[in-house]
Scaffold this active site. Structure first.
Site, PDB file in Angstrom:
ATOM      1  N   LYS A  26     -34.900  70.398 -56.900  1.00 35.02           N
ATOM      2  CA  LYS A  26     -34.606  71.770 -57.310  1.00 35.02           C
ATOM      3  C   LYS A  26     -33.257  71.868 -58.025  1.00 35.02           C
ATOM      4  O   LYS A  26     -32.470  70.923 -58.052  1.00 35.02           O
ATOM      5  CB  LYS A  26     -34.640  72.703 -56.101  1.00 35.02           C
ATOM      6  CG  LYS A  26     -36.056  73.002 -55.607  1.00 35.02           C
ATOM      7  CD  LYS A  26     -36.054  74.046 -54.513  1.00 35.02           C
ATOM      8  CE  LYS A  26     -37.467  74.444 -54.135  1.00 35.02           C
ATOM      9  NZ  LYS A  26     -37.492  75.439 -53.037  1.00 35.02           N
ATOM     10  N   ARG A  43     -40.422  69.450 -47.367  1.00 30.10           N
ATOM     11  CA  ARG A  43     -41.452  69.631 -48.402  1.00 30.10           C
ATOM     12  C   ARG A  43     -40.967  68.911 -49.659  1.00 30.10           C
ATOM     13  O   ARG A  43     -39.941  69.293 -50.240  1.00 30.10           O
ATOM     14  CB  ARG A  43     -41.689  71.121 -48.673  1.00 30.10           C
ATOM     15  CG  ARG A  43     -42.795  71.400 -49.682  1.00 30.10           C
ATOM     16  CD  ARG A  43     -42.990  72.904 -49.856  1.00 30.10           C
ATOM     17  NE  ARG A  43     -44.083  73.197 -50.765  1.00 30.10           N
ATOM     18  CZ  ARG A  43     -43.962  73.315 -52.084  1.00 30.10           C
ATOM     19  NH1 ARG A  43     -42.766  73.165 -52.654  1.00 30.10           N
ATOM     20  NH2 ARG A  43     -45.012  73.586 -52.836  1.00 30.10           N
TER      21      ARG A  43
END
Length: 293
Positions: free
Chosen positions: A236, A270
């Protein structure tokens, strides 16, 4: 404030009961592998173009040690296109069915915020609902989770994927606001009959990289809610932007922040890169065995 939260939170549940007798044991940290069924995922290396490719990736993730496979047909990257419910179903449902047929013992998560998609995904074989909106984008989502009787991943977000980048201003303490948000949502989930819940702070969702790093540092403060925490940090902006890189070059940084998340109490990672995350869990748990108790 903390006592009020403790009075309304769920009993500490580290084992999620899934359909078909499948069980996700979060008494030790586990890894969730991401299977994006969208053509515009922010990480190009995770885009899937065919059922054969989907099954190859699913098998590789399971062999690498993934405890859960998370399938999603709606891109939640900032500014992503808003697709129809029918299009989301067209992408997601055949994929869930295919993976369930190929891997009947696997635990599958449906990444959706729509109750209609959620219902059909569970009917197709999904075990867990992973809702980025915490029920904010579909008022029927939380009651639906209760009706379906499946575990629910409750994430913190503001706005929508199209608007969240403009909603990063918090008047007060960001973690305190998050605790209040989860407290209120958990009361609704309890009333709806949902018993197994995982909390997701929503790194990068209506949060700047600086805010996400603060949240990562203060992750232990969310443990007052008594529930397992999911950390979705993989490739991210908070990883690659401070390093001046792109998502494709952010694996090393992802490993670093995943280790920090584990040390701060995360029980489910995740990730796009399962093997590396499983190794991270193994090494961190070897050094800090109390994390697996």
């Amino acid at each position: 404030m903390l006592q009020a939260v403790q009075d309304t939170c769920f009993p500490a549940a580290q084992t999620l009961r899934c359909p078909g007798g499948r069980v996700l044991d979060l008494r030790r940290p586990q890894v969730m592998g991401i299977l994006n069924l969208t053509p515009d995922s922010f990480f190009e290396g995770n885009r899937i173009g065919s059922t054969d490719e989907l099954l190859r990736r699913a098998e590789a993730m399971l062999q690498a040690g993934a405890a859960v496979l998370d399938l999603g047909g709606y891109s939640s990257r900032p500014g992503a296109e808003d697709i129809s419910e029918d299009e989301e179903k067209r992408r997601l449902l055949p994929a869930v069915e295919a993976v369930r047929r190929a891997f009947p013992e696997a635990i599958l998560s449906a990444d959706t915020f729509r109750s209609g998609v959620a219902s059909e995904a569970v009917a197709a074989g999904a075990d867990i609902l992973n809702d980025i909106s915490g029920g904010e984008l579909d008022p029927e989502m939380l009651p639906t989770a209760g009706r379906l009787g499946v575990p629910y991943i409750l994430m913190h977000m503001r706005g929508t994927p199209q608007t969240m980048a403009q909603q990063t201003h918090y008047e007060g303490d960001i973690v305190l606001e998050m605790v209040r948000y989860f407290r209120d949502k958990l009361a609704i989930l309890r009333a709806a009959g949902v018993t197994d819940v995982v909390l997701d702070p929503g790194f990068g969702f209506a949060k700047t990289p600086v805010q996400s790093h603060e949240l990562l540092r203060r992750l232990p403060e969310l443990r007052v809610l008594g529930l397992p925490i999911l950390a979705g940090l993989s490739r991210k902006t908070l990883v690659y932007k401070p390093l001046g890189l792109s998502p494709d070059a952010a694996l090393t940084g992802t490993i670093a922040v995943n280790a920090l998340a584990l040390l701060n109490g995360a029980r489910l990672l995740r990730v796009h890169d399962v093997a590396e995350a499983v190794q991270t869990v193994q090494l961190v748990s070897t050094t800090y065995p109390q994390l697996s108790s």
